[in-house]
Design an enzyme around this catalytic site. Structure first.
Site, PDB file in Angstrom:
ATOM      1  N   SER A 118       0.821  -1.217   0.000  1.00 53.59           N
ATOM      2  CA  SER A 118       0.000   0.000   0.000  1.00 53.59           C
ATOM      3  C   SER A 118       0.854   1.265   0.000  1.00 53.59           C
ATOM      4  O   SER A 118       2.009   1.266   0.430  1.00 53.59           O
ATOM      5  CB  SER A 118      -0.913   0.014   1.225  1.00 53.59           C
ATOM      6  OG  SER A 118      -1.704  -1.147   1.250  1.00 53.59           O
TER       7      SER A 118
HETATM    8  N1  SAM Z   1      -0.026  -5.040   3.979  1.00 56.32           N
HETATM    9  C1  SAM Z   1       0.642  -5.540   2.810  1.00 56.32           C
HETATM   10  C2  SAM Z   1       2.026  -4.982   2.666  1.00 56.32           C
HETATM   11  O1  SAM Z   1       2.467  -4.204   3.518  1.00 56.32           O
HETATM   12  O2  SAM Z   1       2.691  -5.378   1.690  1.00 56.32           O
HETATM   13  C3  SAM Z   1      -0.138  -5.292   1.553  1.00 56.32           C
HETATM   14  C4  SAM Z   1      -1.293  -6.170   1.462  1.00 56.32           C
HETATM   15  S1  SAM Z   1      -2.027  -6.303  -0.131  1.00 56.32           S
HETATM   16  C5  SAM Z   1      -2.735  -4.721  -0.387  1.00 56.32           C
HETATM   17  C6  SAM Z   1      -3.414  -7.326   0.322  1.00 56.32           C
HETATM   18  C7  SAM Z   1      -3.037  -8.755   0.661  1.00 56.32           C
HETATM   19  O3  SAM Z   1      -4.192  -9.412   1.177  1.00 56.32           O
HETATM   20  C8  SAM Z   1      -2.595  -9.566  -0.551  1.00 56.32           C
HETATM   21  O4  SAM Z   1      -1.328 -10.099  -0.325  1.00 56.32           O
HETATM   22  C9  SAM Z   1      -3.662 -10.661  -0.657  1.00 56.32           C
HETATM   23  O5  SAM Z   1      -3.166 -11.900  -1.119  1.00 56.32           O
HETATM   24  C10 SAM Z   1      -4.131 -10.754   0.773  1.00 56.32           C
HETATM   25  N2  SAM Z   1      -5.460 -11.362   0.965  1.00 56.32           N
HETATM   26  C11 SAM Z   1      -6.580 -11.219   0.231  1.00 56.32           C
HETATM   27  N3  SAM Z   1      -7.589 -11.933   0.775  1.00 56.32           N
HETATM   28  C12 SAM Z   1      -7.084 -12.552   1.875  1.00 56.32           C
HETATM   29  C13 SAM Z   1      -7.634 -13.420   2.873  1.00 56.32           C
HETATM   30  N4  SAM Z   1      -8.903 -13.822   2.864  1.00 56.32           N
HETATM   31  N5  SAM Z   1      -6.819 -13.843   3.865  1.00 56.32           N
HETATM   32  C14 SAM Z   1      -5.514 -13.457   3.913  1.00 56.32           C
HETATM   33  N6  SAM Z   1      -4.945 -12.647   2.995  1.00 56.32           N
HETATM   34  C15 SAM Z   1      -5.728 -12.190   2.001  1.00 56.32           C
END
Ligand code: SAM
Length: 215
Positions: free
Chosen positions: A63
């Site tokens: 993000s």
């Molecule tokens: N906070 C992270 C960083 O600092 O890099 C960025 C996160 S990215 C915007 C969103 C993440 O949520 C992705 O890696 C995606 O695979 C994960 N995601 C989506 N649905 C999910 C779920 N149900 N459980 C766990 N992770 C999930």
């Protein structure tokens, strides 16, 4: 060639975070310290401190720094919390939560991202983080209740297991909306009730799972 990004980090805090109202000293201090460029592939490292999200592979993103700061500040962490993070991604936000909480439980549904994040965070010396490759919309029941929960992917609604696993006076920060745009909301559990506050519009990748979007 190695590059010292400390100036870029300092500028990020000074030009992107403080002018937009981030004023929690602990948040500013850790974001001024954590090497965000290490959480991104080397070819994109030069973009790490820019004012936008950056791809991290698997069609996911790290993000924008301001959104990371806004969400972190809203959790009001004092250092004693058990914090649950849904969406480990690159592990950058995880590092910030690990600096500001007592213990972090982080869940990621894409195993390769989780493995990379776990390796890097261990190399950086973090030893207060537990990792799980799983559907985070179901929470992590064994370790509940949590004082703080951060969801870093956009959800159609507030997943019920996360509310159930929140401690009294605990806070959840989560983007809720449609697949393409969301409102960042803060929910505080007060006994049997919930207080809710909007923090502004945002655009996250989809939260995919039983209590999120279908794939
Ligand atoms: N906070 C992270 C960083 O600092 O890099 C960025 C996160 S990215 C915007 C969103 C993440 O949520 C992705 O890696 C995606 O695979 C994960 N995601 C989506 N649905 C999910 C779920 N149900 N459980 C766990 N992770 C999930």
């Amino acid at each position: 060639m190695s590059h010292d990004f400390s100036l870029a980090r300092e500028r990020m805090v000074k030009n992107q975070l403080i002018p937009r109202g981030i004023n929690n000293e602990r948040v500013l201090q850790v974001m001024g310290k954590i090497p965000r460029h290490l959480f991104i592939e080397e070819a994109l490292a030069g973009e790490a401190y820019n004012d936008h999200p950056v791809p991290i592979g698997e069609k996911q993103t790290i993000s924008q720094p301001y959104i990371v700061a806004l969400m972190t500040e809203a959790l009001e962490l004092k250092g004693t919390e058990k914090t649950l993070e849904i969406g480990t991604g690159s592990g950058y936000q995880t590092a910030i939560l690990a600096e500001l909480s007592s213990r972090v439980y982080t869940i990621e549904r894409i195993k390769s991202l989780l493995v990379n994040a776990r390796e890097l965070l261990a190399q950086l010396g973090y030893n207060n983080i537990l990792f799980k490759a799983f559907d985070g919309t179901l929470g992590w029941k064994e370790y509940a209740p949590f004082d703080a929960i951060m969801v870093t992917a956009g959800s159609p609604s507030l997943p019920k297991p996360l509310i159930d696993q929140l401690a009294d006076n605990g806070r959840i920060i989560i983007p809720v909306g449609d697949r393409y745009s969301q409102e960042l909301i803060k929910v505080i559990k007060k006994g049997k009730g919930l207080e809710q506050k909007g923090l502004g519009g945002c655009r996250f990748v989809n939260l995919i799972g039983v209590h999120g979007w279908s794939d």
